[in-house]
Design a protein around this motif. Structure first.
Motif, mmCIF file in Angstrom:
data_model
loop_
_atom_site.group_PDB
_atom_site.id
_atom_site.type_symbol
_atom_site.label_atom_id
_atom_site.label_comp_id
_atom_site.label_asym_id
_atom_site.label_seq_id
_atom_site.Cartn_x
_atom_site.Cartn_y
_atom_site.Cartn_z
ATOM 1 N N GLY A 5 14.651 54.261 2.391
ATOM 2 C CA GLY A 5 13.486 53.900 3.195
ATOM 3 C C GLY A 5 13.534 52.465 3.674
ATOM 4 O O GLY A 5 12.654 52.019 4.366
ATOM 5 N N ALA A 6 14.568 51.717 3.250
ATOM 6 C CA ALA A 6 14.685 50.336 3.710
ATOM 7 C C ALA A 6 14.986 50.344 5.197
ATOM 8 O O ALA A 6 15.739 51.156 5.687
ATOM 9 N N ARG A 7 14.410 49.426 5.902
ATOM 10 C CA ARG A 7 14.562 49.443 7.357
ATOM 11 C C ARG A 7 14.916 48.066 7.865
ATOM 12 O O ARG A 7 14.109 47.150 7.846
ATOM 13 N N GLY A 8 16.156 47.896 8.310
ATOM 14 C CA GLY A 8 16.545 46.649 8.937
ATOM 15 C C GLY A 8 16.280 46.721 10.427
ATOM 16 O O GLY A 8 15.622 47.633 10.927
ATOM 17 N N PHE A 9 16.799 45.748 11.148
ATOM 18 C CA PHE A 9 16.658 45.742 12.606
ATOM 19 C C PHE A 9 17.555 46.834 13.190
ATOM 20 O O PHE A 9 18.746 46.899 12.891
ATOM 21 N N VAL A 10 16.978 47.698 14.037
ATOM 22 C CA VAL A 10 17.726 48.818 14.597
ATOM 23 C C VAL A 10 17.921 48.624 16.094
ATOM 24 O O VAL A 10 16.951 48.586 16.859
ATOM 25 N N LEU A 11 19.183 48.478 16.497
ATOM 26 C CA LEU A 11 19.528 48.431 17.918
ATOM 27 C C LEU A 11 19.930 49.845 18.335
ATOM 28 O O LEU A 11 20.664 50.525 17.618
ATOM 29 N N GLY A 12 19.435 50.291 19.476
ATOM 30 C CA GLY A 12 19.679 51.656 19.907
ATOM 31 C C GLY A 12 20.517 51.748 21.179
ATOM 32 O O GLY A 12 20.406 50.896 22.074
ATOM 33 N N TYR A 13 21.334 52.789 21.245
ATOM 34 C CA TYR A 13 22.124 53.093 22.443
ATOM 35 C C TYR A 13 21.996 54.585 22.679
ATOM 36 O O TYR A 13 22.200 55.395 21.780
ATOM 37 N N VAL A 14 21.663 54.972 23.930
ATOM 38 C CA VAL A 14 21.444 56.381 24.253
ATOM 39 C C VAL A 14 22.259 56.757 25.484
ATOM 40 O O VAL A 14 22.205 56.078 26.513
ATOM 41 N N GLY A 15 23.020 57.858 25.380
ATOM 42 C CA GLY A 15 23.707 58.385 26.552
ATOM 43 C C GLY A 15 25.191 58.085 26.585
ATOM 44 O O GLY A 15 25.817 57.712 25.586
ATOM 45 N N SER A 16 25.739 58.228 27.787
ATOM 46 C CA SER A 16 27.185 58.110 27.997
ATOM 47 C C SER A 16 27.702 56.709 27.678
ATOM 48 O O SER A 16 26.993 55.710 27.835
ATOM 49 N N ALA A 17 28.963 56.678 27.226
ATOM 50 C CA ALA A 17 29.614 55.395 26.947
ATOM 51 C C ALA A 17 30.768 55.133 27.902
ATOM 52 O O ALA A 17 31.409 54.083 27.827
ATOM 53 N N GLY A 18 31.056 56.075 28.797
ATOM 54 C CA GLY A 18 32.202 55.941 29.682
ATOM 55 C C GLY A 18 31.811 55.762 31.133
ATOM 56 O O GLY A 18 30.654 55.523 31.469
ATOM 57 N N THR A 19 32.785 55.858 32.002
ATOM 58 C CA THR A 19 32.666 55.777 33.463
ATOM 59 C C THR A 19 32.031 54.470 33.903
ATOM 60 O O THR A 19 32.706 53.474 34.087
ATOM 61 N N MET B 172 14.127 52.878 16.838
ATOM 62 C CA MET B 172 14.792 51.730 17.444
ATOM 63 C C MET B 172 13.828 50.571 17.664
ATOM 64 O O MET B 172 12.698 50.761 18.091
ATOM 65 N N ASP B 173 14.326 49.360 17.393
ATOM 66 C CA ASP B 173 13.550 48.151 17.687
ATOM 67 C C ASP B 173 13.856 47.620 19.072
ATOM 68 O O ASP B 173 13.014 46.979 19.703
ATOM 69 N N ALA B 174 15.068 47.854 19.558
ATOM 70 C CA ALA B 174 15.478 47.408 20.892
ATOM 71 C C ALA B 174 16.590 48.325 21.372
ATOM 72 O O ALA B 174 17.264 48.985 20.570
ATOM 73 N N GLY B 175 16.777 48.362 22.685
ATOM 74 C CA GLY B 175 17.851 49.155 23.272
ATOM 75 C C GLY B 175 18.867 48.257 23.952
ATOM 76 O O GLY B 175 18.553 47.129 24.351
ATOM 77 N N VAL B 176 20.085 48.767 24.110
ATOM 78 C CA VAL B 176 21.128 48.011 24.794
ATOM 79 C C VAL B 176 21.958 48.955 25.645
ATOM 80 O O VAL B 176 22.229 50.090 25.254
ATOM 81 N N PHE B 177 22.319 48.533 26.828
ATOM 82 C CA PHE B 177 23.318 49.220 27.656
ATOM 83 C C PHE B 177 23.735 48.272 28.767
ATOM 84 O O PHE B 177 22.919 47.544 29.322
ATOM 85 N N PHE B 178 25.037 48.258 29.032
ATOM 86 C CA PHE B 178 25.594 47.438 30.104
ATOM 87 C C PHE B 178 26.293 48.359 31.100
ATOM 88 O O PHE B 178 27.044 49.263 30.712
ATOM 89 N N ILE B 179 26.051 48.126 32.384
ATOM 90 C CA ILE B 179 26.606 48.938 33.460
ATOM 91 C C ILE B 179 27.485 48.050 34.338
ATOM 92 O O ILE B 179 27.138 46.888 34.598
ATOM 93 N N LYS B 180 28.605 48.594 34.803
ATOM 94 C CA LYS B 180 29.498 47.812 35.661
ATOM 95 C C LYS B 180 28.727 47.293 36.872
ATOM 96 O O LYS B 180 28.164 48.075 37.639
ATOM 97 N N PRO B 181 28.694 45.989 37.088
ATOM 98 C CA PRO B 181 27.919 45.425 38.208
ATOM 99 C C PRO B 181 28.702 45.457 39.520
ATOM 100 O O PRO B 181 28.940 44.431 40.152
ATOM 101 N N VAL B 182 29.090 46.654 39.954
ATOM 102 C CA VAL B 182 29.838 46.826 41.201
ATOM 103 C C VAL B 182 28.861 47.065 42.352
ATOM 104 O O VAL B 182 27.669 47.309 42.153
ATOM 105 N N PHE B 183 29.375 47.012 43.586
ATOM 106 C CA PHE B 183 28.509 47.110 44.761
ATOM 107 C C PHE B 183 27.619 48.349 44.738
ATOM 108 O O PHE B 183 26.408 48.271 44.972
ATOM 109 N N SER B 184 28.194 49.518 44.444
ATOM 110 C CA SER B 184 27.415 50.757 44.532
ATOM 111 C C SER B 184 26.257 50.788 43.555
ATOM 112 O O SER B 184 25.256 51.470 43.794
ATOM 113 N N LYS B 185 26.359 50.035 42.460
ATOM 114 C CA LYS B 185 25.292 50.061 41.460
ATOM 115 C C LYS B 185 24.055 49.273 41.898
ATOM 116 O O LYS B 185 23.038 49.294 41.207
#
Length: 403
Positions: free
Chosen positions: A215-229, A294-307
Motif C-alpha cells: 500500500g506504500a505509494r511513491g511518486f507515480v509517473l505514467g505513460y499511456v499508448g504507443s512507444a514507437g513511430t 498516476m501523479d503525472a504523465g509523460v510523452f514526447f513526440i517527434k517535433p517534425v513539420f507534420s506534427k
C-alpha cells in the motif's frame, strides 16, 4: 428537420478510431439532422458479426444511416483508386436520392470523393483534414520528399484547400502554417479548429489508488499508448532515469499494448531498474482507472513539420483525469495549452539540464493543491466532446441553405 449531410470516412466504423473519433461526434450531430455515413470496412473487422451488429444497431438508434463499403488494400494504388470510384458512385446516388446538401470528408482519401461530388452536383464540401497527411508520410519515412507520391498528394491537398467550403483543423499551429501557403494568399477558406476530443465523462478524476506491495505509494509517473513511430521513447526512458535520481521513490506505470519487449529493452538501455517499472496492457475502457494511479504523465513526440497539425488524444485524456503532463514543444498546440493553462511543462530540448529543469517544474505542479482542478478545467476548455460537437454543428448551420 434540416437538410442532410453525407459523411465519408476511409477509416472503418468497426475500428476503435472510427468509434471514438467519428461515431462519438456523429451520434450527437444526428439529433435533428439526417446523416448518411459511408465508411470502408476491413475484412477482418467485418467478419466479427456480433460487433458488426452492435455497431450497426448503435448507429441506427442514433438515426445515422450507415453505408459500409469494403476496404481494399492491394495492390495499393489500384485498390485505393477502386475504393475512391466506388465511394464516389455510392455518394453520388445518396446525394441525389436524399437531396443531401453537405458532404463532410474525413482526411485526404475521402476528400477525393467529396470534391468530385461537389463538382458534380454542387454540394457544399467540408475538408476535415486531420493533419498534413502527405508530410506525415515523408516525416514517417514512408515516402521520399522528392518522390512522385508526395508531389501528387500535395497537389490534391492544394485542390482540397482551394475547393473546400469549410476546413476543419486539429490545431491553431496548422492554421498558421496554411496561412503561409503561397496559393492561399487572398483566398484562405473559412477554418474552424476542433482538436481531437475525449469523452470527459469517462476520462475524469479517479479515486487515488496505491502502487506497491504494502500500500506504500511513491511518486507515480505514467505513460499511456504507443512507444514507437512518432514517439521518442528513448528520451522518455532517460527522463525517468533522471527522475529516479531526485525521487528514488518514483515508479513508472506504463500502459501499452504490443510493444513490451521494445519498451523493456529501451528502459534497460537507459539504466532503469525493473523494480521501478510496472508495464501492463489494458483496453481503452480500463485506461481511466489506471490513470487514477498516476501523479503525472509523460510523452514526447517527434517535433517534425507534420506534427504541427497533430492534437494527441492522450493529452486530453490525461488532463481530463486531472493529471499534469511533461511533453515537448513543436507539436501542434500542446506547448501553448500546457504552459498557458499551467497544467504541465513543454520541453524545448532533451539535454540533461533541460530535462532536470522540466522535472523540477513538473514536481512543483504536482505538489500544488490547485493543479488537479486546473487540469480538468483545461480539458473542458480545449478538448470537450460537447464543444467539438457544437463547433461541427455550427459549420453545418453556416453551410445549410436558408429556408
Amino acid at each position: 428537420m434540416t437538410p442532410g449531410v453525407l459523411y465519408i470516412s476511409y477509416d472503418g466504423m468497426l475500428e476503435p478510431l472510427g468509434q471514438s473519433q467519428v461515431l462519438a461526434y456523429l451520434k450527437r450531430l444526428a439529433a435533428g439532422r439526417r446523416i448518411h455515413l459511408i465508411s470502408f470496412e476491413k475484412a477482418a473487422d467485418w467478419a466479427q458479426v456480433a460487433e458488426r451488429e452492435r455497431v450497426a444497431a448503435d448507429m441506427a438508434g442514433a438515426g445515422i444511416v450507415w453505408h459500409p463499403l469494403r476496404y481494399h488494400k492491394r495492390p495499393s494504388a489500384l485498390a485505393t483508386a477502386w475504393d475512391i470510384a466506388q465511394g464516389t458512385a455510392v455518394g453520388l446516388w445518396l446525394v441525389l436520392r436524399h437531396r443531401l446538401r453537405i458532404v463532410h470528408a474525413r482526411s485526404y482519401v475521402a476528400s477525393v470523393m467529396a470534391l468530385a461530388l461537389k463538382r458534380l452536383v454542387g454540394a457544399k464540401y467540408v475538408f476535415d483534414m486531420r493533419g498534413f497527411w502527405a508530410d506525415e508520410r515523408v516525416d514517417g519515412g514512408l515516402w521520399p520528399r522528392e518522390g512522385r507520391m508526395f508531389r501528387a498528394a500535395k497537389g490534391f491537398e492544394r485542390r482540397f484547400l482551394l475547393g473546400a467550403d469549410h476546413v476543419v483543423s486539429l490545431t491553431h499551429a496548422a492554421v498558421r502554417e496554411m496561412q503561409c501557403f503561397d496559393y492561399l494568399q487572398g483566398c484562405m477558406p473559412p477554418v474552424t479548429v476542433i482538436p481531437t476530443c475525449a469523452d470527459l465523462a469517462r476520462f475524469a478524476p479517479q479515486p487515488r489508488e496505491s502502487m506497491g506491495v504494502e500500500g506504500a505509494r511513491g511518486f507515480v509517473l505514467g505513460y499511456v499508448g504507443s512507444a514507437g513511430t512518432w514517439y521518442l521513447f528513448d528520451e522518455v526512458a532517460a527522463c525517468f532515469a533522471q527522475l529516479l535520481r531526485v525521487r528514488p521513490d518514483a515508479r513508472f506505470l506504463i500502459v501499452n499494448r504490443g510493444e513490451h519487449a521494445y519498451i523493456r529493452d529501451r528502459l534497460a538501455a537507459a539504466g532503469v531498474p525493473d523494480s521501478a517499472v510496472e508495464l501492463t496492457s489494458a483496453t481503452h475502457a480500463e485506461v481511466p482507472r489506471l490513470m487514477g494511479r498516476m501523479d503525472a504523465g509523460v510523452f514526447f513526440i517527434k517535433p517534425v513539420f507534420s506534427k504541427q497539425a497533430s492534437a494527441p488524444t492522450k493529452l486530453a485524456e490525461f488532463l481530463g483525469c486531472g493529471i499534469p503532463c511533461l511533453g515537448n514543444a513543436g507539436v501542434g498546440d500542446m506547448a501553448q495549452v500546457l504552459e498557458s493553462e499551467q497544467v504541465g511543462v513543454a520541453l524545448k530540448a532533451f539535454d540533461a539540464a533541460s530535462v532536470a529543469a522540466g522535472l523540477a517544474q513538473l514536481l512543483a505542479l504536482v505538489a500544488e493543491p490547485g493543479t488537479r482542478a486546473r487540469c480538468v478545467a483545461a480539458a473542458q476548455k480545449h478538448f470537450s466532446l460537447d464543444e467539438g460537437v457544437r463547433r461541427y454543428a455550427g459549420i453545418y448551420a453556416q453551410l445549410e441553405p436558408s429556408a
